[in-house]
Design an enzyme around this catalytic site. Structure first.
Site, PDB file in Angstrom:
ATOM      1  CB  SER A  98       5.646   7.116   0.502  1.00  0.00           C
ATOM      2  OG  SER A  98       6.473   7.804   1.426  1.00  0.00           O
ATOM      3  CD1 TRP A 101      -1.386  -0.674   4.148  1.00  0.00           C
ATOM      4  CD2 TRP A 101      -1.098  -1.896   2.296  1.00  0.00           C
ATOM      5  NE1 TRP A 101      -2.625  -1.106   3.723  1.00  0.00           N
ATOM      6  CE2 TRP A 101      -2.469  -1.857   2.582  1.00  0.00           C
ATOM      7  CE3 TRP A 101      -0.678  -2.599   1.168  1.00  0.00           C
ATOM      8  CZ2 TRP A 101      -3.446  -2.494   1.795  1.00  0.00           C
ATOM      9  CZ3 TRP A 101      -1.643  -3.238   0.373  1.00  0.00           C
ATOM     10  CH2 TRP A 101      -2.998  -3.177   0.686  1.00  0.00           C
ATOM     11  N   GLY A 102       1.955   1.790   1.967  1.00  0.00           N
ATOM     12  CA  GLY A 102       1.588   3.053   1.315  1.00  0.00           C
ATOM     13  C   GLY A 102       1.949   3.034  -0.162  1.00  0.00           C
ATOM     14  CG  PHE A 185       4.848   8.900  12.119  1.00  0.00           C
ATOM     15  CD1 PHE A 185       5.689   9.339  13.127  1.00  0.00           C
ATOM     16  CD2 PHE A 185       5.226   7.780  11.384  1.00  0.00           C
ATOM     17  CE1 PHE A 185       6.878   8.680  13.408  1.00  0.00           C
ATOM     18  CE2 PHE A 185       6.416   7.107  11.653  1.00  0.00           C
ATOM     19  CZ  PHE A 185       7.249   7.554  12.672  1.00  0.00           C
ATOM     20  CE  LYS A 208      -4.294  -4.155   8.482  1.00  0.00           C
ATOM     21  NZ  LYS A 208      -3.777  -5.338   7.785  1.00  0.00           N
ATOM     22  CB  ALA A 241       2.651  -4.255   1.621  1.00  0.00           C
ATOM     23  CE  LYS A 294      -2.848  -7.016  11.319  1.00  0.00           C
ATOM     24  NZ  LYS A 294      -1.449  -6.998  10.828  1.00  0.00           N
TER      25      LYS A 294
HETATM   26  N1  LIG Z   1       3.352  -3.284   5.169  1.00  0.00           N
HETATM   27  C1  LIG Z   1       2.277  -4.064   5.195  1.00  0.00           C
HETATM   28  O1  LIG Z   1       2.306  -5.228   4.773  1.00  0.00           O
HETATM   29  C2  LIG Z   1       0.980  -3.499   5.699  1.00  0.00           C
HETATM   30  C3  LIG Z   1      -0.204  -4.087   5.280  1.00  0.00           C
HETATM   31  C4  LIG Z   1      -1.424  -3.604   5.736  1.00  0.00           C
HETATM   32  C5  LIG Z   1      -1.436  -2.519   6.607  1.00  0.00           C
HETATM   33  N2  LIG Z   1      -0.266  -1.949   6.995  1.00  0.00           N
HETATM   34  C6  LIG Z   1      -0.366  -0.776   7.883  1.00  0.00           C
HETATM   35  O2  LIG Z   1      -0.130   0.392   7.110  1.00  0.00           O
HETATM   36  C7  LIG Z   1       0.420   1.409   7.944  1.00  0.00           C
HETATM   37  C8  LIG Z   1       1.641   1.976   7.250  1.00  0.00           C
HETATM   38  O3  LIG Z   1       2.601   0.952   7.112  1.00  0.00           O
HETATM   39  P1  LIG Z   1       3.653   0.878   5.917  1.00  0.00           P
HETATM   40  O4  LIG Z   1       3.987  -0.570   5.774  1.00  0.00           O
HETATM   41  O5  LIG Z   1       3.172   1.602   4.724  1.00  0.00           O
HETATM   42  O6  LIG Z   1       4.899   1.716   6.505  1.00  0.00           O
HETATM   43  P2  LIG Z   1       6.401   1.193   6.756  1.00  0.00           P
HETATM   44  O7  LIG Z   1       6.488   0.618   8.107  1.00  0.00           O
HETATM   45  O8  LIG Z   1       6.864   0.373   5.619  1.00  0.00           O
HETATM   46  O9  LIG Z   1       7.268   2.509   6.628  1.00  0.00           O
HETATM   47  C9  LIG Z   1       7.425   3.478   7.596  1.00  0.00           C
HETATM   48  C10 LIG Z   1       7.035   4.809   6.988  1.00  0.00           C
HETATM   49  O10 LIG Z   1       7.033   5.805   8.006  1.00  0.00           O
HETATM   50  C11 LIG Z   1       7.628   6.977   7.457  1.00  0.00           C
HETATM   51  N3  LIG Z   1       8.101   7.821   8.533  1.00  0.00           N
HETATM   52  C12 LIG Z   1       9.210   7.674   9.304  1.00  0.00           C
HETATM   53  N4  LIG Z   1       9.285   8.689  10.185  1.00  0.00           N
HETATM   54  C13 LIG Z   1       8.190   9.463   9.984  1.00  0.00           C
HETATM   55  C14 LIG Z   1       7.677  10.651  10.589  1.00  0.00           C
HETATM   56  N5  LIG Z   1       8.311  11.224  11.610  1.00  0.00           N
HETATM   57  N6  LIG Z   1       6.520  11.170  10.126  1.00  0.00           N
HETATM   58  C15 LIG Z   1       5.852  10.583   9.118  1.00  0.00           C
HETATM   59  N7  LIG Z   1       6.272   9.465   8.495  1.00  0.00           N
HETATM   60  C16 LIG Z   1       7.435   8.915   8.935  1.00  0.00           C
HETATM   61  C17 LIG Z   1       8.707   6.447   6.546  1.00  0.00           C
HETATM   62  O11 LIG Z   1       9.112   7.437   5.641  1.00  0.00           O
HETATM   63  C18 LIG Z   1       7.968   5.298   5.883  1.00  0.00           C
HETATM   64  O12 LIG Z   1       7.229   5.771   4.801  1.00  0.00           O
HETATM   65  C19 LIG Z   1       0.698   0.741   9.296  1.00  0.00           C
HETATM   66  O13 LIG Z   1      -0.337   1.059  10.199  1.00  0.00           O
HETATM   67  C20 LIG Z   1       0.662  -0.743   8.990  1.00  0.00           C
HETATM   68  O14 LIG Z   1       0.243  -1.532  10.084  1.00  0.00           O
HETATM   69  C21 LIG Z   1       0.934  -2.403   6.555  1.00  0.00           C
HETATM   70  O1  LIG Z   2       3.816  -7.067   8.609  1.00  0.00           O
HETATM   71  P1  LIG Z   2       2.845  -6.705   9.696  1.00  0.00           P
HETATM   72  O2  LIG Z   2       2.976  -7.552  10.905  1.00  0.00           O
HETATM   73  O3  LIG Z   2       2.910  -5.209   9.992  1.00  0.00           O
HETATM   74  O4  LIG Z   2       1.391  -6.996   9.104  1.00  0.00           O
HETATM   75  C1  LIG Z   2       1.125  -6.599   7.792  1.00  0.00           C
HETATM   76  C2  LIG Z   2      -0.354  -6.545   7.497  1.00  0.00           C
HETATM   77  O5  LIG Z   2      -1.062  -5.842   8.488  1.00  0.00           O
HETATM   78  C3  LIG Z   2      -0.961  -7.876   7.209  1.00  0.00           C
HETATM   79  O6  LIG Z   2      -2.296  -7.710   6.794  1.00  0.00           O
END
Ligand SMILES: NC(=O)c1ccc[n+]([C@@H]2O[C@H](COP(=O)([O-])OP(=O)(O)OC[C@H]3O[C@@H](n4cnc5c(N)ncnc54)[C@H](O)[C@@H]3O)[C@@H](O)[C@H]2O)c1
Ligand SMILES: O=P(O)(O)OC[C@H](O)CO
Length: 447
Positions: A98, A101-102, A185, A208, A241, A294
């Site tokens: 959550s 991106w979640g 995690f 990722k 996101a 990337k």
């Molecule tokens: N944010 C983006 O723009 C984006 C886009 C595409 C893909 N992603 C990928 O999605 C994945 C998740 O990223 P995100 O942006 O949703 O997360 P985030 O970096 O925004 O948030 C971190 C999350 O980790 C959780 N967390 C912290 N400690 C924890 C623990 N011990 N156990 C479990 N959870 C814990 C937090 O509660 C929070 O939900 C990553 O691999 C990221 O690369 C992100």
């Molecule tokens: O914000 P970053 O660098 O974790 O990248 C976000 C996404 O992976 C872009 O697609």
């Protein structure tokens, strides 16, 4: 002699004969026969609901079904998914994660779950519980306001998103699991899920990143498959996101394994909106390697930005980075297709991350501070709980490349890690003249 030059000289002398396919783990993550088994043993509800959902109105986007009006004027879905014994065969989705991106993933899914008859309306979202500065629990606030005030403020998730801090409870009824936590995690989460999920579960990873085991690199989708004994697709793409949250047009790629096309189509249906368009490709490793690697190139682009080296330099770094991404992917997984690098998960994600991602942003701050403030410190200060994936991925890839004697072949990837840990200065990112790899990869073979 300059420290960096010393390092480079040492590197040149350490060049070893190239042995690309000596590792025993190339076939370790090939689970197509396992996937076939899942397909053939999956109970019929998943497939029957999927087949049902393949017949939308021809004037609508694929998978978008018309809503019926209820007597009180609201919109309701027709309930045509009861079997002869009256049991609902609708798919039930849980989002595990959550963060930034979640939360956006939950919003996308919730909008479709509310419209499509093949899905239960309710979408569970597992929340790693935390207490906000106000003293309230994050889960309570999400359920009260329908908004993740910490990781996606200002965006309504959909009233059918239910935040749940209890992982076991969140997954117990689901047959579609969406994994979207920071990669570090996932293993712990999977271990907690063993024996706690339904027998007919399908999974997709939006994560990722990778893990490095003693046998070699383990992609997150493979980790999920191995830990839980389930098939796992992947969804990657040019997906910042916050932009998708405000419904700006984006594309993404769904990677699936052989014979898993129908499952991939179901995931496409669950995520698709007019502003979020997905393409399925049969290349799990290719899609996932693109999304994972990337982030390392984005750090390099951030160093360039922080040092104000200009657009040409940044473009050069992105080109060199893409070339190394492709070579690494094809050497580690011989099934990886060149065409995957032209999908959203490939060159498009590389561009968006190097222009506007979190890895780029924090790496720029790192370079501006001359490498004197650590990534951990900058991440905590600049991202307020959100997590970078690039720094740990750079370390993990460095271990893999070092173990195989390939460091010389991937100077950009090697340099990024050494800059992150302070062994090189950020400006070393452009010191390529002595570090040009002396080989090319054609169809997965080093020459
Ligand atoms: N944010 C983006 O723009 C984006 C886009 C595409 C893909 N992603 C990928 O999605 C994945 C998740 O990223 P995100 O942006 O949703 O997360 P985030 O970096 O925004 O948030 C971190 C999350 O980790 C959780 N967390 C912290 N400690 C924890 C623990 N011990 N156990 C479990 N959870 C814990 C937090 O509660 C929070 O939900 C990553 O691999 C990221 O690369 C992100
Ligand atoms: O914000 P970053 O660098 O974790 O990248 C976000 C996404 O992976 C872009 O697609």
């Amino acid at each position: 002699m300059h420290r960096c030059a010393l390092f480079l000289t040492k590197r040149v002398w350490q060049l070893r004969p190239f042995e690309p396919f000596q590792s025993p783990n190339f076939s370790l993550y090939s689970i197509s026969s396992f996937s076939l088994a899942i397909l053939s043993t999956s109970p019929s509800p998943f497939l029957s609901s999927f087949l049902h959902s393949l017949s939308p109105s021809s004037s609508m986007a694929p998978g978008i079904e018309p809503l019926q009006r209820s007597t009180n004027g609201g919109s309701v879905k027709p309930d045509s998914h009861l079997s002869d014994d009256g049991v609902s065969h609708k798919s039930k989705v849980t989002v595990i994660g959550s963060g930034n991106w979640g939360s956006v993933a939950a919003k996308l899914i919730a909008s479709n779950a509310a419209r499509l008859t093949s899905f239960h309306d309710e979408v569970r979202m597992w929340v790693y519980e935390e207490t906000l500065p106000t003293g309230e629990k994050l889960t309570d606030v999400i359920n009260l306001n329908n908004e993740n005030v910490k990781y996606l403020p200002g965006i309504k998730l959909g009233k059918n998103v239910i935040a749940d801090p209890d992982l076991e409870n969140a997954v117990k009824h689901a047959n579609m699991l969406v994994f979207v936590t920071p990669h570090q995690f996932v293993e712990g989460i999977c271990k907690r899920l063993v024996g706690k999920i339904r027998g007919d579960v399908e999974a997709i990873s939006l994560i990722k990143g990778m893990e490095v085991k003693k046998e070699g690199p383990c992609m997150i989708s493979s980790l999920i498959s191995q830990e839980l004994g389930i098939n796992c697709c992947v969804l990657m793409g040019a997906n910042i996101a916050n932009e998708i949250a405000v419904e700006k047009f984006s594309e993404a790629t769904v990677g699936y394994r052989e014979n898993m096309r129908e499952v991939a189509e179901k995931w496409v249906q669950l995520f698709s909106t007019p502003y979020f368009v997905l393409t399925p490709v049969q290349d799990v490793e290719g899609v996932e390697m693109c999304g994972t690697l990337k982030n390392v190139v984005a750090l390099a682009a951030g160093f360039v930005d922080g040092l104000e080296m200009g657009n040409n330099t940044k473009a050069a770094i992105m080109r060199i980075g893409l070339r190394e991404m492709r070579m690494i992917s094809k050497l580690l997984f011989s099934s990886v297709k060149d065409s995957t690098f032209f999908e959203s998960c490939g060159v498009a994600d590389l561009i968006t991350t190097c222009l506007g991602g979190r890895n780029r942003k924090v790496a720029a701050a790192f370079a501006m501070n001359g490498g004197k403030r650590s990534f951990d410190e900058l991440e905590a200060e600049m991202l307020q709980g959100q997590k970078l994936q690039g720094v740990s991925t750079a370390k993990e890839m460095y271990e893999v490349l070092n173990h195989r004697g390939w460091l010389e072949l991937f100077p950009l990837f090697a340099s990024v890690h050494e800059i992150c840990i302070g062994h090189l200065s950020p400006s070393a990112i452009v010191e390529y003249s002595e570090r040009k790899p002396n080989f090319s990869v054609i169809d997965g073979h080093a020459q």
